[in-house]
Design a protein around this motif. Structure first.
Motif, PDB file in Angstrom:
ATOM      1  N   SER A 117      10.771   2.423 -42.431  1.00  0.00           N
ATOM      2  CA  SER A 117      11.819   1.993 -43.352  1.00  0.00           C
ATOM      3  C   SER A 117      11.510   0.564 -43.790  1.00  0.00           C
ATOM      4  CB  SER A 117      13.196   2.071 -42.686  1.00  0.00           C
ATOM      5  OG  SER A 117      13.233   1.241 -41.541  1.00  0.00           O
ATOM      6  N   LEU A 118      12.203   0.113 -44.812  1.00  0.00           N
ATOM      7  CA  LEU A 118      12.025  -1.258 -45.273  1.00  0.00           C
ATOM      8  C   LEU A 118      12.663  -2.224 -44.292  1.00  0.00           C
ATOM      9  CD1 LEU A 118      12.869  -0.933 -49.070  1.00  0.00           C
ATOM     10  CD2 LEU A 118      10.607  -1.281 -48.062  1.00  0.00           C
ATOM     11  N   SER A 119      11.985  -3.322 -44.016  1.00  0.00           N
ATOM     12  CA  SER A 119      12.583  -4.406 -43.241  1.00  0.00           C
ATOM     13  C   SER A 119      13.442  -5.239 -44.194  1.00  0.00           C
ATOM     14  CB  SER A 119      11.482  -5.284 -42.642  1.00  0.00           C
ATOM     15  OG  SER A 119      10.774  -5.918 -43.701  1.00  0.00           O
ATOM     16  N   GLU A 120      14.120  -6.218 -43.671  1.00  0.00           N
ATOM     17  CA  GLU A 120      14.909  -7.094 -44.547  1.00  0.00           C
ATOM     18  C   GLU A 120      13.997  -7.819 -45.537  1.00  0.00           C
ATOM     19  OE1 GLU A 120      18.241  -7.236 -44.939  1.00  0.00           O
ATOM     20  OE2 GLU A 120      18.194  -5.547 -43.543  1.00  0.00           O
ATOM     21  N   LYS A 121      12.840  -8.251 -45.059  1.00  0.00           N
ATOM     22  CA  LYS A 121      11.872  -8.910 -45.952  1.00  0.00           C
ATOM     23  C   LYS A 121      11.414  -7.930 -47.033  1.00  0.00           C
ATOM     24  CE  LYS A 121       7.495 -11.478 -45.712  1.00  0.00           C
ATOM     25  NZ  LYS A 121       6.429 -11.943 -44.796  1.00  0.00           N
TER      26      LYS A 121
END
Length: 115
Positions: A86-90
């Motif tokens: 999944s996408l990280s916050e960055k």
């Protein structure tokens, strides 16, 4: 005078160069786009989404994106092993930039003869 500025300028020190280093390559932006659209995705789902990517290439791209902090990898302790990306916050913070690329492409792509 402009020549002096150009001689002293170093493209590699720019934010643009850094961003390109994170998303360069044939598959990285597509992987990020897929994760933006579908949120949590397994390896085989990504492989099907990308169609002609080899396991080695996909694995390498995922490792690089994870090392750069753009995606997260979660391993579930079960048999067979389950891994989700999944996408990280960055990575999520980069999506506004990718959205703008998509919008530009939609506005500027050639109109096909079938339309």
């Amino acid at each position: 005078m402009i020549i002096n500025y150009i001689e002293k300028a170093n493209f590699e020190d720019t934010g643009f160069s850094y961003t390109l280093s994170l998303i360069s390559g044939k598959y990285k932006m597509v992987i990020l786009y897929c994760l933006m659209e579908f949120e949590k995705v397994r390896f085989n789902e990504l492989r099907r989404y990308l169609k002609k990517v080899s396991d080695k290439t996909l694995s390498q791209n995922l490792k690089e994106l994870e090392a750069d902090g753009l995606i997260s990898r979660v391993v579930y302790p079960q048999i067979p092993p389950k891994v989700e990306y999944s996408l990280s916050e960055k990575g999520k913070s980069l999506m506004q930039v990718l959205d703008q690329l998509c919008l530009w492409g939609e506005e500027n792509k050639p109109v096909s003869a079938a339309e």
